[in-house]
Scaffold this motif. Structure first.
Motif, mmCIF file in Angstrom:
data_model
loop_
_atom_site.group_PDB
_atom_site.id
_atom_site.type_symbol
_atom_site.label_atom_id
_atom_site.label_comp_id
_atom_site.label_asym_id
_atom_site.label_seq_id
_atom_site.Cartn_x
_atom_site.Cartn_y
_atom_site.Cartn_z
ATOM 1 N N LEU A 97 0.830 -1.200 0.000
ATOM 2 C CA LEU A 97 0.000 0.000 0.000
ATOM 3 C C LEU A 97 0.869 1.256 0.000
ATOM 4 O O LEU A 97 0.702 2.156 -0.838
ATOM 5 C CB LEU A 97 -0.936 0.000 1.214
ATOM 6 N N ALA A 98 1.823 1.323 0.911
ATOM 7 C CA ALA A 98 2.662 2.519 1.050
ATOM 8 C C ALA A 98 3.539 2.748 -0.185
ATOM 9 O O ALA A 98 3.644 3.881 -0.672
ATOM 10 C CB ALA A 98 3.527 2.409 2.303
ATOM 11 N N THR A 99 4.147 1.685 -0.690
ATOM 12 C CA THR A 99 5.018 1.884 -1.854
ATOM 13 C C THR A 99 4.218 2.209 -3.106
ATOM 14 O O THR A 99 4.652 3.036 -3.909
ATOM 15 C CB THR A 99 5.914 0.650 -2.111
ATOM 16 N N THR A 100 3.058 1.611 -3.256
ATOM 17 C CA THR A 100 2.237 1.895 -4.436
ATOM 18 C C THR A 100 1.748 3.338 -4.421
ATOM 19 O O THR A 100 1.869 4.054 -5.422
ATOM 20 C CB THR A 100 1.047 0.922 -4.528
ATOM 21 N N ILE A 101 1.225 3.771 -3.304
ATOM 22 C CA ILE A 101 0.760 5.156 -3.211
ATOM 23 C C ILE A 101 1.937 6.124 -3.311
ATOM 24 O O ILE A 101 1.874 7.124 -4.031
ATOM 25 C CB ILE A 101 -0.040 5.375 -1.909
#
Length: 171
Positions: A97-101
């Protein structure tokens, strides 16, 4: 000074956290397709702008997903190494989630900044630096507020499935 065995333990842990090339490549392709499809479906359902702009935004989300998956997978493996499957599930969820966003938002910010560059001061001046930081921060904020909605529901479903897959692999 750090003792030599401690350095070897850290390097060994990093080596164990590296995903296999097959998992990284296949996962990257699937993740990029899922993120691009999620954006595409939302934009088509909203009857958004022109086909060229829909393609561009969908490709931006796919590129962000492609950059994010190997990094998120590595971080999730690093955090969950030797722990229970619940930790692996949470680590995959949070890291992907964090890396994608973060990476998709970063790509959006770079594109946003390239548009406004024509009105900025000459490069590497103090005024340019301030404009650069503010433009990038504004773009990332705008992505967080307006862009995250394009991940729902398909991107969220893909995130849940990828997290479950990751947790099962770690058992």
């Amino acid at each position: 000074m750090t003792p030599l065995p401690a350095i070897h333990n850290r390097l060994d842990r990093i080596g164990k956290a590296l995903p296999s090339p097959r998992a990284a490549v296949c996962g990257t392709l699937l993740w990029a397709a899922a993120m691009g499809a999620s954006a595409l479906a939302n934009l088509l359902l909203d009857d958004w702008e022109t086909p060229a702009k829909i393609r561009f935004v969908s490709l931006l989300y796919a590129a962000g997903g492609a950059l994010a998956f190997p990094v998120g997978l590595f971080l999730a493996r690093l955090v969950s190494l030797g722990r229970h499957w619940q930790v692996a599930l949470a680590a995959a969820f949070v890291c992907l989630l964090a890396t994608t966003i973060g990476l998709t938002g970063g790509l959006f910010a770079l594109q946003y900044r390239s548009y406004y560059a024509q009105w900025h001061e000459p490069a590497l001046t103090i005024a340019w630096s301030i404009q650069f930081v503010h433009t990038m921060a504004t773009a990332f904020y705008q992505f967080i507020v307006l862009g995250i909605r394009l991940y729902f529901p398909l991107g969220f479903i893909a995130l849940a499935l990828a997290s479950i897959w990751f947790a099962r692999q770690q058992r």
